[in-house]
Design an enzyme around this catalytic site. Structure first.
Site, PDB file in Angstrom:
ATOM      1  N   HIS A 138       1.751   1.061   0.932  1.00  0.00           N
ATOM      2  CA  HIS A 138       1.639   2.494   0.624  1.00  0.00           C
ATOM      3  C   HIS A 138       1.927   3.387   1.832  1.00  0.00           C
ATOM      4  O   HIS A 138       1.953   4.616   1.679  1.00  0.00           O
ATOM      5  CB  HIS A 138       0.237   2.820   0.097  1.00  0.00           C
ATOM      6  CG  HIS A 138      -0.095   2.142  -1.199  1.00  0.00           C
ATOM      7  ND1 HIS A 138       0.726   2.199  -2.305  1.00  0.00           N
ATOM      8  CD2 HIS A 138      -1.162   1.374  -1.563  1.00  0.00           C
ATOM      9  CE1 HIS A 138       0.180   1.503  -3.294  1.00  0.00           C
ATOM     10  NE2 HIS A 138      -0.962   0.991  -2.865  1.00  0.00           N
ATOM     11  N   ASP A 175       2.182  -6.503  -6.277  1.00  0.00           N
ATOM     12  CA  ASP A 175       0.842  -5.897  -6.253  1.00  0.00           C
ATOM     13  C   ASP A 175       0.721  -4.974  -7.477  1.00  0.00           C
ATOM     14  O   ASP A 175       1.733  -4.441  -7.954  1.00  0.00           O
ATOM     15  CB  ASP A 175       0.702  -5.091  -4.956  1.00  0.00           C
ATOM     16  CG  ASP A 175      -0.691  -4.529  -4.727  1.00  0.00           C
ATOM     17  OD1 ASP A 175      -1.436  -5.137  -3.938  1.00  0.00           O
ATOM     18  OD2 ASP A 175      -1.009  -3.472  -5.313  1.00  0.00           O
ATOM     19  N   HIS A 177      -0.249  -2.077  -7.679  1.00  0.00           N
ATOM     20  CA  HIS A 177       0.143  -0.697  -7.358  1.00  0.00           C
ATOM     21  C   HIS A 177       1.592  -0.666  -6.877  1.00  0.00           C
ATOM     22  O   HIS A 177       2.035  -1.581  -6.173  1.00  0.00           O
ATOM     23  CB  HIS A 177      -0.773  -0.134  -6.268  1.00  0.00           C
ATOM     24  CG  HIS A 177      -2.226  -0.134  -6.651  1.00  0.00           C
ATOM     25  ND1 HIS A 177      -3.116  -1.077  -6.197  1.00  0.00           N
ATOM     26  CD2 HIS A 177      -2.924   0.690  -7.467  1.00  0.00           C
ATOM     27  CE1 HIS A 177      -4.313  -0.840  -6.712  1.00  0.00           C
ATOM     28  NE2 HIS A 177      -4.225   0.229  -7.493  1.00  0.00           N
ATOM     29  N   ASP A 252      -4.567  -7.704  -6.949  1.00  0.00           N
ATOM     30  CA  ASP A 252      -5.205  -6.749  -7.868  1.00  0.00           C
ATOM     31  C   ASP A 252      -4.588  -6.759  -9.259  1.00  0.00           C
ATOM     32  O   ASP A 252      -4.936  -5.938 -10.093  1.00  0.00           O
ATOM     33  CB  ASP A 252      -5.218  -5.332  -7.275  1.00  0.00           C
ATOM     34  CG  ASP A 252      -3.900  -4.934  -6.673  1.00  0.00           C
ATOM     35  OD1 ASP A 252      -2.900  -5.635  -6.917  1.00  0.00           O
ATOM     36  OD2 ASP A 252      -3.860  -3.913  -5.956  1.00  0.00           O
TER      37      ASP A 252
HETATM   38 ZN    ZN Z   1      -2.744  -2.734  -4.872  1.00  0.00          ZN
END
Ligand code: ZN
Length: 318
Positions: A138, A175, A177, A252
């Site tokens: 990120h 992931d 996200h 996740d």
């Molecule tokens: Zn994540």
């Protein structure tokens, strides 16, 4: 050792004990298993896959060097407790700000360089390397969020190029996200192809377009993810023609992750990681496996099992 005890792996493993970031006890308020990486390290040693001395670590990277991939003003701002607290999503007390560099930023700087070390090792042996950390996907050039202050994959590619490497890279981000930071860091870079498959409704919103993105619906599980990857992987390797793969392999996607709504099983996560590694290794492309996010109840167990599977896969394919 019993007959079934594996030999210590020849696969390069990167880890440092400081990866267990301590926020002076405040980390207990965060829904993260901050000991995940330590648990995975310990399990690999206890089960005979690695010796304590098998693990190597990078050296912390300073702001002067990191300015090659991040805005210098942003880097300086990370010493402010409120900026770091916002990026890491935990309260950082102002009184303790003097410890931020030593307790928080230094381990992160070391983890950033660990991904470069793993990439160097993967290229040197033409196979797999595993970083028990990294995957800070990120972090964008102008700032971080989502627990990712600094971008390790962007740093690794920068340093490889500084060292004369001119290959193409493929970032496969599975992931839960989206890898918005990697997408932003490599925007316009023709040599790096960025793919992310993620829960569409999850953080970050709005998303940053990459070379290819697949958004999964809430509640998607093993079947949706694995069928998609089986289809995508040949396309990705054909489009990217990579000399190196970074797999941002967050845990996740698991059904019990407190921050997402994907429903993958431990077996599904292991199969995901095996599919990606096999796609690279069978084509002779080195793979850097990064653990990224996912700190739910079964994350450490799942990622330990996944790594064990990858070590066996590497041994079979070499
Ligand atoms: Zn994540």
């Amino acid at each position: 050792m019993s007959r079934d005890t594996p030999r210590p792996t020849p696969v390069p493993l990167v880890y440092h004990p400081s990866y267990r970031i301590r926020f002076f006890g405040i980390e207990r308020l965060h829904p993260f298993d901050v000991r995940k990486l330590e648990r995975i390290h310990d399990a690999l040693v206890e089960r005979g896959y690695a010796l304590p001395e098998s693990f190597r670590a990078g050296e912390p990277i300073g702001d002067t060097e990191l300015a090659a991939i991040h805005d210098p003003g942003y880097l300086a701002s990370l010493r402010q407790p409120e900026v770091l607290a916002a990026v890491l999503e935990v309260p950082v007390p102002r009184l303790l700000s003097g410890l931020i560099e030593r307790r928080v930023l230094a381990p992160l700087r070391r983890a950033v360089s660990g991904t470069h070390l793993a990439a160097t090792e993967a290229l040197a042996r033409g196979g797999l390397a595993v970083h028990l950390g990294g995957g800070f996907h990120h972090a964008r050039p102008e700032g971080g969020h989502g627990f990712c202050p600094l971008n390790d994959v962007a740093w690794a590619v920068h340093r490889l190029r500084q060292g004369g490497w001119g290959g193409r890279a493929l970032v496969i981000d599975t992931d839960a996200h989206q890898g918005d930071g990697n997408h932003a860091c490599f925007a316009g870079d023709e040599q790096v192809h960025c793919y992310s498959v993620h829960q569409e409704s999850a953080f970050p919103l709005p998303k940053v377009p990459g070379d290819l993105d697949d958004g999964l619906p809430d509640g998607a599980g093993d079947r949706e993810l694995l069928e998609l990857l089986e289809r995508r992987l040949p396309e990705l390797f054909a489009a990217a023609q990579p000399a190196l793969v970074f797999h941002v392999a967050g845990a996740d996607v698991l059904h019990d992750d407190p921050l997402t709504d994907l429903r993958c099983s431990v077996e599904g996560l292991c199969e995901r990681d095996r599919l990606v590694a096999r796609a690279g290794l069978q084509r002779g492309v080195p793979v850097v496996h990064l653990l990224a996010g996912g700190y739910g109840p079964s994350a450490a167990r799942a990622q330990t099992r996944s790594i064990q599977g990858l070590l066996h896969l590497d041994a079979r394919l070499r």
